[in-house]
Structures are given as structure tokens and as C-alpha cells.
Design a protein around this motif. Sequence first.
Motif, mmCIF file in Angstrom:
data_model
loop_
_atom_site.group_PDB
_atom_site.id
_atom_site.type_symbol
_atom_site.label_atom_id
_atom_site.label_comp_id
_atom_site.label_asym_id
_atom_site.label_seq_id
_atom_site.Cartn_x
_atom_site.Cartn_y
_atom_site.Cartn_z
ATOM 1 N N MET A 42 1.000 -1.320 0.022
ATOM 2 C CA MET A 42 0.177 0.330 -0.124
ATOM 3 C C MET A 42 0.759 1.156 0.053
ATOM 4 O O MET A 42 1.671 1.258 0.847
ATOM 5 C CB MET A 42 -0.894 -0.027 1.314
ATOM 6 C CG MET A 42 -1.910 1.076 1.389
ATOM 7 S SD MET A 42 -3.133 0.810 -0.030
ATOM 8 C CE MET A 42 -3.966 -0.614 0.491
ATOM 9 N N ILE A 43 0.621 1.961 -0.872
ATOM 10 C CA ILE A 43 1.371 3.229 -1.041
ATOM 11 C C ILE A 43 0.446 4.605 -0.294
ATOM 12 O O ILE A 43 -0.523 4.638 -1.019
ATOM 13 C CB ILE A 43 1.551 3.828 -2.474
ATOM 14 C CG1 ILE A 43 2.458 2.465 -3.376
ATOM 15 C CG2 ILE A 43 2.427 5.106 -2.623
ATOM 16 C CD1 ILE A 43 2.682 2.812 -4.633
ATOM 17 N N ARG A 44 1.000 5.031 0.679
ATOM 18 C CA ARG A 44 0.186 6.074 1.079
ATOM 19 C C ARG A 44 0.379 7.305 0.660
ATOM 20 O O ARG A 44 1.642 7.755 0.459
ATOM 21 C CB ARG A 44 0.610 6.304 3.103
ATOM 22 C CG ARG A 44 0.220 4.956 3.679
ATOM 23 C CD ARG A 44 0.730 4.847 4.959
ATOM 24 N NE ARG A 44 2.432 4.593 4.799
ATOM 25 C CZ ARG A 44 2.977 4.096 6.085
ATOM 26 N NH1 ARG A 44 2.513 4.154 7.333
ATOM 27 N NH2 ARG A 44 4.359 3.998 5.827
ATOM 28 N N CYS A 45 -0.357 8.139 0.374
ATOM 29 C CA CYS A 45 -0.309 9.396 -0.357
ATOM 30 C C CYS A 45 -1.228 10.634 0.135
ATOM 31 O O CYS A 45 -2.024 10.124 0.748
ATOM 32 C CB CYS A 45 -0.488 9.216 -1.850
ATOM 33 S SG CYS A 45 -2.055 8.521 -2.239
ATOM 34 N N ILE A 46 -0.811 11.832 -0.201
ATOM 35 C CA ILE A 46 -1.586 12.866 0.094
ATOM 36 C C ILE A 46 -1.496 13.897 -0.858
ATOM 37 O O ILE A 46 -0.634 13.592 -1.911
ATOM 38 C CB ILE A 46 -1.373 13.769 1.466
ATOM 39 C CG1 ILE A 46 -0.056 14.352 1.236
ATOM 40 C CG2 ILE A 46 -1.223 12.841 2.560
ATOM 41 C CD1 ILE A 46 0.432 15.518 2.229
ATOM 42 N N ALA A 47 -2.650 14.760 -1.259
ATOM 43 C CA ALA A 47 -2.512 15.455 -2.348
ATOM 44 C C ALA A 47 -2.718 17.007 -1.927
ATOM 45 O O ALA A 47 -3.605 17.109 -1.105
ATOM 46 C CB ALA A 47 -3.800 15.252 -3.314
ATOM 47 N N ILE A 48 -2.036 17.969 -2.486
ATOM 48 C CA ILE A 48 -2.095 19.254 -2.066
ATOM 49 C C ILE A 48 -2.272 20.083 -3.220
ATOM 50 O O ILE A 48 -1.673 20.144 -4.332
ATOM 51 C CB ILE A 48 -0.761 19.776 -1.319
ATOM 52 C CG1 ILE A 48 -0.408 18.900 -0.316
ATOM 53 C CG2 ILE A 48 -0.974 21.371 -0.995
ATOM 54 C CD1 ILE A 48 0.961 19.119 0.354
ATOM 55 N N ASP A 49 -3.489 20.920 -3.374
ATOM 56 C CA ASP A 49 -3.863 21.746 -4.504
ATOM 57 C C ASP A 49 -4.705 22.785 -4.046
ATOM 58 O O ASP A 49 -5.685 22.534 -3.058
ATOM 59 C CB ASP A 49 -4.291 21.148 -5.525
ATOM 60 C CG ASP A 49 -4.376 21.728 -6.815
ATOM 61 O OD1 ASP A 49 -4.519 22.972 -6.764
ATOM 62 O OD2 ASP A 49 -3.855 20.974 -7.878
ATOM 63 N N ASP A 50 -4.466 24.130 -4.136
ATOM 64 C CA ASP A 50 -5.402 25.153 -3.528
ATOM 65 C C ASP A 50 -6.737 25.436 -4.435
ATOM 66 O O ASP A 50 -7.665 26.048 -4.112
ATOM 67 C CB ASP A 50 -4.952 26.341 -3.649
ATOM 68 C CG ASP A 50 -4.275 27.113 -4.940
ATOM 69 O OD1 ASP A 50 -4.185 26.445 -5.680
ATOM 70 O OD2 ASP A 50 -3.772 28.202 -4.952
ATOM 71 N N GLU A 51 -6.937 24.335 -5.561
ATOM 72 C CA GLU A 51 -8.162 24.259 -6.299
ATOM 73 C C GLU A 51 -8.999 22.869 -5.848
ATOM 74 O O GLU A 51 -8.294 21.851 -6.210
ATOM 75 C CB GLU A 51 -7.829 24.325 -7.621
ATOM 76 C CG GLU A 51 -7.350 25.685 -8.114
ATOM 77 C CD GLU A 51 -6.816 25.510 -9.599
ATOM 78 O OE1 GLU A 51 -7.402 24.642 -10.120
ATOM 79 O OE2 GLU A 51 -6.330 26.469 -9.965
ATOM 80 N N PRO A 52 -10.132 22.970 -5.140
ATOM 81 C CA PRO A 52 -10.693 21.669 -4.713
ATOM 82 C C PRO A 52 -11.173 20.927 -6.054
ATOM 83 O O PRO A 52 -11.094 19.771 -5.817
ATOM 84 C CB PRO A 52 -11.985 22.290 -4.008
ATOM 85 C CG PRO A 52 -11.568 23.666 -3.540
ATOM 86 C CD PRO A 52 -10.668 24.139 -4.683
ATOM 87 N N LEU A 53 -11.498 21.412 -6.897
ATOM 88 C CA LEU A 53 -11.777 20.823 -8.321
ATOM 89 C C LEU A 53 -10.633 19.925 -8.768
ATOM 90 O O LEU A 53 -10.780 18.579 -8.825
ATOM 91 C CB LEU A 53 -12.240 21.662 -9.409
ATOM 92 C CG LEU A 53 -12.666 20.916 -10.661
ATOM 93 C CD1 LEU A 53 -13.798 19.847 -10.212
ATOM 94 C CD2 LEU A 53 -12.997 21.800 -11.705
ATOM 95 N N ALA A 54 -9.385 20.369 -8.699
ATOM 96 C CA ALA A 54 -8.185 19.724 -9.046
ATOM 97 C C ALA A 54 -8.002 18.344 -7.918
ATOM 98 O O ALA A 54 -7.498 17.484 -8.440
ATOM 99 C CB ALA A 54 -7.153 20.541 -8.969
ATOM 100 N N LEU A 55 -8.389 18.603 -6.777
ATOM 101 C CA LEU A 55 -8.176 17.641 -5.661
ATOM 102 C C LEU A 55 -9.133 16.642 -5.759
ATOM 103 O O LEU A 55 -8.938 15.479 -5.678
ATOM 104 C CB LEU A 55 -8.377 18.384 -4.254
ATOM 105 C CG LEU A 55 -7.244 18.999 -3.757
ATOM 106 C CD1 LEU A 55 -7.526 19.571 -2.258
ATOM 107 C CD2 LEU A 55 -6.043 18.316 -3.503
ATOM 108 N N ASP A 56 -10.515 17.015 -6.478
ATOM 109 C CA ASP A 56 -11.376 15.942 -6.633
ATOM 110 C C ASP A 56 -11.006 15.102 -7.832
ATOM 111 O O ASP A 56 -11.141 13.858 -7.833
ATOM 112 C CB ASP A 56 -12.783 16.697 -7.020
ATOM 113 C CG ASP A 56 -13.364 17.241 -5.982
ATOM 114 O OD1 ASP A 56 -13.096 16.989 -4.768
ATOM 115 O OD2 ASP A 56 -14.212 18.274 -6.491
#
Length: 232
Positions: free
Chosen positions: A1-15
Amino acid sequence: MIRCIAIDDEPLALDIIENYISKLPELQLEGRYTNPLEALEVLNKNTIDLLFLDIQMSELSGIQLLKALPNPPIVIFTTAYQKYALEGYELDVVDYLLKPIPFERFLKAVNKVKDLLSLQKSTADQNPLKDFIFVKSDYQMVKINLDDIIYIEGLKDYVKIFAGVKPIFAHQNMKSIESKLTNDFLRIHKSYIISLKKIEAVQKNMVKIAGIELPVGEIYKEQLFKIINENS
């Protein structure tokens, strides 16, 4: 399992990133953040394998965030701007995804990460395992035999190492101490790392070790029970 996080100030990009991650069972999303400063704190305190990172953000740029990390995870830049590609590769990012990101291109980047992690694991397996570590405690470096460690408790900027009669307080965070340990240890909660050798019993939400019951965090259960099942 690869644990990851996502950072972006645009919620749509995070979606979009979250949706792509959900399609790949080998990826586990530990969190998504529009505030890079909040994410920076999480990265400094937790072990993350992979970071999907936007570059142009209002609070802190992705490049600034990456440079602020003493032990950064594997990074994939996600950005709408081609001009940062050279600097990204100078920072040893694994890949550079231009928005809008097709799923096929996302998958190719993740496969690069899998290959890199596999190589790192192979290299680690070829090296002899260490049997002790040094930690800073009371203005001195204290040697601790790994076989003596029962479990470790995280206390903000300190860790409390239970090894022997008296616990040792070390001035470092959980992510730092976890990076020093061998595969005989496993993080079961944001505040606890245990010695697999010292486990006495396991229940759904609890591990019993040295007569003490420690909680198992939801995101750590799968790896714990995978190890239990492999040895049962």
C-alpha cells in the motif's frame, strides 16, 4: 500500500486526483489539502510515501513546500504550467503532470513510483539490518537496542520510547524515529509504533503488548492484519 496525500489550492483539482487514486487499489489517500501550510505540518509528523503537489498556490508554492521538507516523500508535481518542469526535475520529483491530467498519464506516473519503491525495498533487503539506533535525550545521544523496544508513543515534538524499565524521551517526531526502524516495527496509530515481536494479542481496534492495550488507527488496520494473516 502506497500512502499518499494531495495538495492543491483548487478543490476541483483535488477531486480529480482523489477520483484517480480511488481507481488504484495500491494507493491509499491519507488526506487532501488546499492549505499547503496545514499539509506541511502533516508531512513533518507522519510517514507519507507519495505526494501529489501543485506548484502555484497562494499561501506557499509547491516548490517552497518541497524545499522546506527535511525528508520529503516521493513527489509528483501536478500543475497547469510547463515552465516549472526543469526546476521540478532538479528537485528530483518523479514526474510532472500537466493539467488537465488524463488518467492514462496519471497511471504512468504512479507506475514510476511503484518501480522506484520496489527498487528501494530491494536495496534495503540486500543491506544487513541494524540492531540499534541512537536518539537525542537529555542533551546526549543514547544508544537503544532495537530488540529492547516494546513500543513508541508520539508526543508532538518528542517520542517516548518504552525499552526496559524506564521510558526514554527523545527529541524527534514520529516520522523521524519511524525512518530509523527496521521492518520488525509497525505504526498502528498516529501516536504509536510497536515492535511486531512483542505483540501478545490483536483485536479489531486494539493491540495488546507488554500487558498494555494500544489503539489501532483506522488507516493502519489493513497493513497490521495483512502481517497477522501472513504469519498465522
